[in-house]
Write a protein that holds these residues in place. Structure first.
Motif, PDB file in Angstrom:
ATOM      1  N   LEU A 432       0.833  -1.204   0.000  1.00 34.32           N
ATOM      2  CA  LEU A 432       0.000   0.000   0.000  1.00 34.32           C
ATOM      3  C   LEU A 432       0.866   1.251   0.000  1.00 34.32           C
ATOM      4  CD1 LEU A 432      -2.768  -1.056   2.538  1.00 34.32           C
ATOM      5  CD2 LEU A 432      -3.081  -0.551   0.114  1.00 34.32           C
ATOM      6  N   GLN A 433       1.957   1.228   0.778  1.00 36.33           N
ATOM      7  CA  GLN A 433       2.851   2.389   0.766  1.00 36.33           C
ATOM      8  C   GLN A 433       3.443   2.634  -0.619  1.00 36.33           C
ATOM      9  OE1 GLN A 433       5.738   1.692   3.809  1.00 36.33           O
ATOM     10  NE2 GLN A 433       4.298   2.009   5.510  1.00 36.33           N
ATOM     11  N   GLY A 434       3.855   1.540  -1.263  1.00 37.05           N
ATOM     12  CA  GLY A 434       4.384   1.683  -2.630  1.00 37.05           C
ATOM     13  C   GLY A 434       3.336   2.251  -3.580  1.00 37.05           C
ATOM     14  N   MET A 435       2.076   1.784  -3.441  1.00 32.67           N
ATOM     15  CA  MET A 435       1.011   2.312  -4.305  1.00 32.67           C
ATOM     16  C   MET A 435       0.768   3.789  -4.027  1.00 32.67           C
ATOM     17  SD  MET A 435      -0.130  -0.050  -6.341  1.00 32.67           S
ATOM     18  CE  MET A 435      -1.798   0.426  -6.715  1.00 32.67           C
ATOM     19  N   GLN A 436       0.793   4.173  -2.738  1.00 32.32           N
ATOM     20  CA  GLN A 436       0.595   5.584  -2.417  1.00 32.32           C
ATOM     21  C   GLN A 436       1.699   6.449  -3.005  1.00 32.32           C
ATOM     22  OE1 GLN A 436       0.315   5.699   1.820  1.00 32.32           O
ATOM     23  NE2 GLN A 436      -1.798   4.891   1.901  1.00 32.32           N
ATOM     24  N   GLN A 437       2.939   5.986  -2.888  1.00 28.37           N
ATOM     25  CA  GLN A 437       4.039   6.753  -3.485  1.00 28.37           C
ATOM     26  C   GLN A 437       3.882   6.875  -4.994  1.00 28.37           C
ATOM     27  OE1 GLN A 437       7.635   4.856  -2.266  1.00 28.37           O
ATOM     28  NE2 GLN A 437       7.451   5.441  -0.100  1.00 28.37           N
ATOM     29  N   HIS A 438       3.470   5.774  -5.623  1.00 31.55           N
ATOM     30  CA  HIS A 438       3.263   5.801  -7.077  1.00 31.55           C
ATOM     31  C   HIS A 438       2.158   6.787  -7.441  1.00 31.55           C
ATOM     32  CE1 HIS A 438       3.506   4.394 -11.115  1.00 31.55           C
ATOM     33  NE2 HIS A 438       2.225   4.026 -11.125  1.00 31.55           N
ATOM     34  N   LEU A 439       1.071   6.808  -6.630  1.00 33.38           N
ATOM     35  CA  LEU A 439      -0.020   7.739  -6.902  1.00 33.38           C
ATOM     36  C   LEU A 439       0.444   9.178  -6.729  1.00 33.38           C
ATOM     37  CD1 LEU A 439      -2.992   5.904  -5.162  1.00 33.38           C
ATOM     38  CD2 LEU A 439      -2.753   6.371  -7.589  1.00 33.38           C
ATOM     39  N   LYS A 441       3.452  10.325  -7.191  1.00 28.54           N
ATOM     40  CA  LYS A 441       4.263  10.658  -8.378  1.00 28.54           C
ATOM     41  C   LYS A 441       3.380  10.957  -9.582  1.00 28.54           C
ATOM     42  CE  LYS A 441       8.375   7.994  -7.085  1.00 28.54           C
ATOM     43  NZ  LYS A 441       9.223   6.837  -7.426  1.00 28.54           N
ATOM     44  N   LEU A 442       2.340  10.142  -9.748  1.00 30.39           N
ATOM     45  CA  LEU A 442       1.430  10.377 -10.881  1.00 30.39           C
ATOM     46  C   LEU A 442       0.728  11.719 -10.749  1.00 30.39           C
ATOM     47  CD1 LEU A 442      -0.141   6.825 -11.316  1.00 30.39           C
ATOM     48  CD2 LEU A 442       1.470   7.953 -12.831  1.00 30.39           C
ATOM     49  N   GLN A 443       0.325  12.081  -9.504  1.00 29.85           N
ATOM     50  CA  GLN A 443      -0.327  13.377  -9.308  1.00 29.85           C
ATOM     51  C   GLN A 443       0.627  14.524  -9.635  1.00 29.85           C
ATOM     52  OE1 GLN A 443      -1.786  13.373  -5.332  1.00 29.85           O
ATOM     53  NE2 GLN A 443      -3.545  12.023  -5.756  1.00 29.85           N
ATOM     54  N   GLU A 444       1.888  14.391  -9.216  1.00 33.90           N
ATOM     55  CA  GLU A 444       2.864  15.437  -9.545  1.00 33.90           C
ATOM     56  C   GLU A 444       3.061  15.567 -11.046  1.00 33.90           C
ATOM     57  OE1 GLU A 444       6.360  14.439  -7.443  1.00 33.90           O
ATOM     58  OE2 GLU A 444       5.579  14.971  -5.458  1.00 33.90           O
ATOM     59  N   GLU A 445       3.175  14.431 -11.721  1.00 32.72           N
ATOM     60  CA  GLU A 445       3.325  14.478 -13.179  1.00 32.72           C
ATOM     61  C   GLU A 445       2.092  15.098 -13.839  1.00 32.72           C
ATOM     62  OE1 GLU A 445       4.189  10.649 -14.635  1.00 32.72           O
ATOM     63  OE2 GLU A 445       6.204  10.549 -13.757  1.00 32.72           O
ATOM     64  N   TYR A 446       0.909  14.772 -13.287  1.00 30.34           N
ATOM     65  CA  TYR A 446      -0.325  15.316 -13.853  1.00 30.34           C
ATOM     66  C   TYR A 446      -0.349  16.830 -13.693  1.00 30.34           C
ATOM     67  CZ  TYR A 446      -5.317  16.110 -14.541  1.00 30.34           C
ATOM     68  OH  TYR A 446      -6.521  16.565 -14.986  1.00 30.34           O
ATOM     69  N   LYS A 447       0.048  17.319 -12.486  1.00 24.42           N
ATOM     70  CA  LYS A 447       0.078  18.760 -12.278  1.00 24.42           C
ATOM     71  C   LYS A 447       1.086  19.436 -13.197  1.00 24.42           C
ATOM     72  CE  LYS A 447      -1.348  18.580  -7.425  1.00 24.42           C
ATOM     73  NZ  LYS A 447      -0.934  18.822  -6.025  1.00 24.42           N
ATOM     74  N   ARG A 448       2.255  18.797 -13.353  1.00 21.07           N
ATOM     75  CA  ARG A 448       3.265  19.374 -14.237  1.00 21.07           C
ATOM     76  C   ARG A 448       2.777  19.429 -15.682  1.00 21.07           C
ATOM     77  NH1 ARG A 448       7.048  16.937 -17.064  1.00 21.07           N
ATOM     78  NH2 ARG A 448       6.756  14.939 -15.999  1.00 21.07           N
ATOM     79  N   LYS A 449       2.099  18.355 -16.101  1.00 20.99           N
ATOM     80  CA  LYS A 449       1.555  18.344 -17.474  1.00 20.99           C
ATOM     81  C   LYS A 449       0.482  19.422 -17.643  1.00 20.99           C
ATOM     82  CE  LYS A 449       3.726  14.672 -19.185  1.00 20.99           C
ATOM     83  NZ  LYS A 449       3.063  13.387 -19.211  1.00 20.99           N
ATOM     84  N   GLU A 450      -0.347  19.619 -16.599  1.00 22.62           N
ATOM     85  CA  GLU A 450      -1.370  20.665 -16.683  1.00 22.62           C
ATOM     86  C   GLU A 450      -0.726  22.042 -16.808  1.00 22.62           C
ATOM     87  OE1 GLU A 450      -3.939  20.335 -13.363  1.00 22.62           O
ATOM     88  OE2 GLU A 450      -5.334  18.965 -14.377  1.00 22.62           O
ATOM     89  N   ALA A 451       0.334  22.278 -16.018  1.00 23.18           N
ATOM     90  CA  ALA A 451       1.024  23.574 -16.104  1.00 23.18           C
ATOM     91  C   ALA A 451       1.605  23.784 -17.507  1.00 23.18           C
ATOM     92  CB  ALA A 451       2.122  23.647 -15.042  1.00 23.18           C
TER      93      ALA A 451
END
Length: 581
Positions: A432-439, A441-451
């Motif tokens: 679960l910790q690994g999945m949370q970290q992966h999520l 990272k995905l949120q950060e990438e999503y925000k960067r792509k939106e910017a």
């Protein structure tokens, strides 16, 4: 070939002191009771040029492993081995198919007979080319003989027992490049290539699918044969293929149209036969389906009987007399039998549903008997369900007696499984910790792509605004040009009447005038254009000549020369034209 050795006893003693097994030239042990632990160096076997295995290229010897060579005695000379501590003699790169060696360092008194005597031990010699400068070239019959000859490189040769300098020398053997060797090697490679191509061709021909048999050309005789084959059921497919090929080739004409029509009619007569065959196969399939249904229903009845046996054994009258293991086996068998029975029952019902869907309205009346069998099967299923309910009631009473035992066993099992559960929980938490970290990272990438997307949108808006401004400027410029054209229309008329029509032509006139003023005797049009090409490569000779011909008061053309040297030259006459105008 065996070679004599100077003193076998001394040789064995020296080998023993070095820690090596004393071996003769042929490889046989000299001292059978040799102990390698007594020597100073172990694991250094002697190498001789005549030992077995040197007929092919020997395996590479490690550079740190010293090579021990022997003294070789011949009839007219003696060969002494080099110092084993010295590095091996250098050799050039081996040419392909090398059968020739260079031998240097021969004694001055050495003859061709002595060379043959020394090197014939390596193999058959085809030719020897001896020079007066103490070297020669030897060509052997095979390539592996060259490796044996290279073994003798570094040996000191002495003719007889003489110590004269002319009777001694140090042999240097190296690869030599010969055209005959290269030619034979190329021939061999070409032969191998031919064999490989032939092998591949044979393999391709073996793997190529067989071509269909050729179709004979149309003739009256062949037409009669094909017509007879079309009437035979066993030869019909072959005859139809021939008929199709003839029609596609364009063999049908007015003379042969009747024959082809009769053959087509014969082919059409097989339609009824094929339909009858299809009906027969369908009938066989229906009979096979009926047999399958009957066999399946019989199997289902037997399964019902087996399940009834299990249920009767599960009743309290008999159940209490079985042991715990026996009860468990009976319950497992009962479940398996019920599952298999249900699968077969569903299969049978599915077959019957398919038959009902395929039936037409006329066939529904004929299926009353099948409906009765279905109703009887349903009645039997209802009775079986009643018996199952009764058996379940008896099983509940039996299970109540076992509840306490099962609770005790489960308590023990829980105690044993506690550490396993803790490990599983830890693994799940890590996952679960690994999945949370992966999520994250995905949120950060999503925000960067939106910017980045917003930035691209802003750039796009700026570019669109710039385009609109440019379009407005172009429209204003076009309006100004239109107004200027309307106002300058009378000027264009005056300019059109002028011989110089553009600023470029005015520049050309100035440059040409300067050039011709420097050349008072004139210059040809080619000379003028060659000068102008240095300034601009796009200038055309015809345009320059046309421009100069229009300006008659500025340039004039004159003919100079006599006979074959007659030439047209242009001169500058602007000063004279100024007075005239």
């Amino acid at each position: 070939m065996t070679l004599p050795m100077s003193d076998p006893t001394a040789w064995a003693t020296a080998m023993n002191n070095l820690g090596m097994a004393p071996l003769g030239i042929a490889g046989q042990p000299i001292l059978p009771d040799f102990d390698p632990a007594l020597g100073m160096m172990t694991g250094i076997p002697p190498i001789t040029p005549m030992m077995p295995g040197l007929g092919i290229v020997p395996p590479p010897i490690p550079p740190d492993m010293p090579v021990v060579k022997e003294i070789i005695h011949c009839k007219s000379c003696t060969l002494f081995p080099p110092n084993p501590n010295l590095p091996p003699p250098a050799t050039r790169e081996r040419p392909p198919g090398c059968k020739t060696v260079f031998v240097g360092g021969l004694p001055e008194n050495g003859t061709e007979q002595i060379i043959v005597e020394v090197f014939e031990q390596c193999g058959e010699i085809i030719a020897i080319r001896k020079s007066k400068k103490n070297f020669c070239h030897i060509r052997f019959a095979e390539e592996y003989m060259v490796d044996k000859a290279l073994y003798l490189s570094g040996y000191r040769i002495r003719l007889g027992s003489s110590t004269d300098k002319k009777d001694t020398g140090r042999l240097h053997v190296d690869f030599a490049q010969a055209r005959d060797d290269l030619y034979e090697w190329e021939c061999k490679q070409r032969m191998l290539a031919r064999e490989e191509r032939h092998r591949r061709r044979m393999e391709e021909e073996r793997l190529r699918p067989p071509s269909p048999p050729p179709v004979v050309h149309y003739s009256d005789h062949e037409c009669s044969i094909v017509a007879e084959k079309l009437k035979d059921d066993s030869k019909f497919s072959e005859a139809v293929q021939t008929l199709l090929t003839w029609i596609e080739r364009g063999e049908v004409n007015r003379r042969s149209a009747n024959n082809f029509y009769s053959m087509i009619q014969s082919a059409n007569s097989h339609v009824r036969r094929l339909v009858n065959e299809k009906a027969a196969h369908e009938k066989d399939m229906e009979e096979a389906k009926e047999k399958f249904k009957q066999a399946l229903s019989g199997i289902l009845i037997q399964f019902e009987q087996i399940v009834a046996v299990y249920h009767s054994a599960s009743k309290q009258k008999a159940w209490d007399h079985f042991t715990k293991a026996q009860r468990k086996n009976i319950s497992v068998w009962c479940k398996q039998a019920e599952e298999i029975r249900n699968i077969h029952n569903d299969e049978l019902m599915g077959i019957r549903r398919e038959e009902e869907m395929e039936m037409s309205d006329d066939e529904i009346e004929e299926t009353t008997e099948t409906k009765e069998t279905e109703e009887s099967a349903l009645v039997s299923q209802a009775e079986a369900l009643k018996e199952e309910n009764d058996s379940l009631r008896w099983q509940l009473d039996a299970y109540r007696n076992e509840v306490e035992l099962l609770k005790q066993e489960q308590g023990k099992a829980h105690r044993e499984d506690d550490p396993n559960k803790e490990q599983q929980l830890k693994l799940l938490q890590q996952a679960l910790q690994g999945m949370q970290q992966h999520l994250l990272k995905l949120q950060e990438e999503y925000k960067r792509k939106e910017a980045e997307l917003e930035k691209i949108k802003d750039d796009k808006l700026q570019v669109e605004k710039m385009l609109e401004n440019l379009k407005e400027k172009e429209s204003c410029a076009s309006r100004l040009c239109a107004s200027s054209q309307d106002s300058d229309y009378p000027l264009e008329k005056t300019l059109n009447s002028c011989p110089i029509k553009s600023e470029r032509e005015a520049l050309l006139v100035g440059i040409i005038s300067t050039f011709l003023h420097v050349h008072p005797f004139g210059a040809s049009i080619e000379y003028i254009c060659s000068y102008l090409h240095r300034l601009d490569n796009k200038i055309c000779t015809s345009d320059v000549e046309c421009l100069m011909s229009r300006l008659q008061h500025t340039f004039k053309q004159e003919m100079t020369g006599v006979g074959a040297s007659l030439e047209k030259r242009w001169k500058f006459c602007g000063f004279e034209g100024l007075k005239l105008t």
